[in-house]
Motif scaffolding. Structure first.
Motif, PDB file in Angstrom:
ATOM      1  N   ALA A   1     -51.697  29.881 -28.576  1.00 21.04           N
ATOM      2  CA  ALA A   1     -50.770  29.985 -27.522  1.00 21.04           C
ATOM      3  C   ALA A   1     -49.584  30.728 -27.859  1.00 21.04           C
ATOM      4  O   ALA A   1     -48.594  30.296 -27.820  1.00 21.04           O
TER       5      ALA A   1
ATOM      6  N   VAL B   1     -48.411  29.873 -32.546  1.00 25.01           N
ATOM      7  CA  VAL B   1     -48.592  28.531 -32.168  1.00 25.01           C
ATOM      8  C   VAL B   1     -50.149  28.208 -31.690  1.00 25.01           C
ATOM      9  O   VAL B   1     -50.784  29.027 -31.092  1.00 25.01           O
TER      10      VAL B   1
ATOM     11  N   VAL C   1     -52.516  25.114 -29.878  1.00 22.99           N
ATOM     12  CA  VAL C   1     -52.477  23.807 -29.074  1.00 22.99           C
ATOM     13  C   VAL C   1     -53.830  23.038 -29.620  1.00 22.99           C
ATOM     14  O   VAL C   1     -55.113  23.719 -29.259  1.00 22.99           O
TER      15      VAL C   1
ATOM     16  N   ARG D   1     -56.116  20.116 -28.370  1.00 22.75           N
ATOM     17  CA  ARG D   1     -56.389  19.375 -27.108  1.00 22.75           C
ATOM     18  C   ARG D   1     -57.152  18.201 -27.498  1.00 22.75           C
ATOM     19  O   ARG D   1     -58.476  18.453 -27.704  1.00 22.75           O
TER      20      ARG D   1
ATOM     21  N   VAL E   1     -49.009  22.119 -31.294  1.00 20.86           N
ATOM     22  CA  VAL E   1     -48.848  21.050 -30.188  1.00 20.86           C
ATOM     23  C   VAL E   1     -50.352  20.493 -30.116  1.00 20.86           C
ATOM     24  O   VAL E   1     -51.219  20.828 -29.949  1.00 20.86           O
TER      25      VAL E   1
ATOM     26  N   ASP F   1     -51.879  18.336 -27.685  1.00 21.13           N
ATOM     27  CA  ASP F   1     -51.815  17.829 -26.336  1.00 21.13           C
ATOM     28  C   ASP F   1     -52.737  16.231 -26.146  1.00 21.13           C
ATOM     29  O   ASP F   1     -53.966  16.405 -26.255  1.00 21.13           O
TER      30      ASP F   1
ATOM     31  N   ASP G   1     -45.533  18.939 -21.154  1.00 21.14           N
ATOM     32  CA  ASP G   1     -46.719  19.495 -21.209  1.00 21.14           C
ATOM     33  C   ASP G   1     -46.800  20.351 -22.365  1.00 21.14           C
ATOM     34  O   ASP G   1     -45.886  20.728 -23.114  1.00 21.14           O
ATOM     35  N   ALA G   2     -48.008  20.726 -22.904  1.00 23.55           N
ATOM     36  CA  ALA G   2     -48.239  21.450 -24.053  1.00 23.55           C
ATOM     37  C   ALA G   2     -47.621  23.037 -24.086  1.00 23.55           C
ATOM     38  O   ALA G   2     -46.977  23.678 -24.940  1.00 23.55           O
TER      39      ALA G   2
END
Length: 110
Positions: free
Chosen positions: A8, A12, A14, A16, A45, A47, A103-104
């Motif tokens: 991302a 970064v 993410v 999930r 992150v 999620d 949110d992510a």
């Protein structure tokens, strides 16, 4: 639990998560986060929108992932926790360390 890791941004990732974050699945989360950090994405992150249950093992995995990210010069944020996950975070006071984000996509916007 199902895990999907996606980039991302330059540094970064993410992660999930879908399903139950417990003693059985916690090592897979740690491995996914460690892999993202090793790939040059120390800002992670997690999620949690698809996580319908989390226990103390899941909580421990999140804290361990946070330590790993910070050791690599990054950080770990959590996004979109379900009501049950948010309750576990609040009861343990971990929500003070790992503040939930809506949110992510916006977890690192500050």
């Amino acid at each position: 639990m199902d895990l999907a890791v996606e980039g991302a941004g330059a540094d970064v990732a993410v992660v999930r998560c879908t399903g139950r974050l417990n003693m059985v699945s916690a090592p897979a989360l740690r491995e996914a986060v460690t892999g993202a950090i090793s790939d040059g994405r120390p800002r992670v992150v997690v999620d949690l929108a698809g996580v319908d249950f989390m226990d103390s093992s899941g909580l421990g995995a999140l804290v361990g992932c946070l330590k790993s990210a910070r050791s690599a010069g990054g950080d770990l944020r959590i996004a979109s926790p379900s009501a049950q996950v948010l309750m576990v975070l609040k009861l343990s006071n971990i929500d003070r360390i790992l503040r939930p984000h809506d949110d992510a996509a916006t977890a690192f916007d500050e």
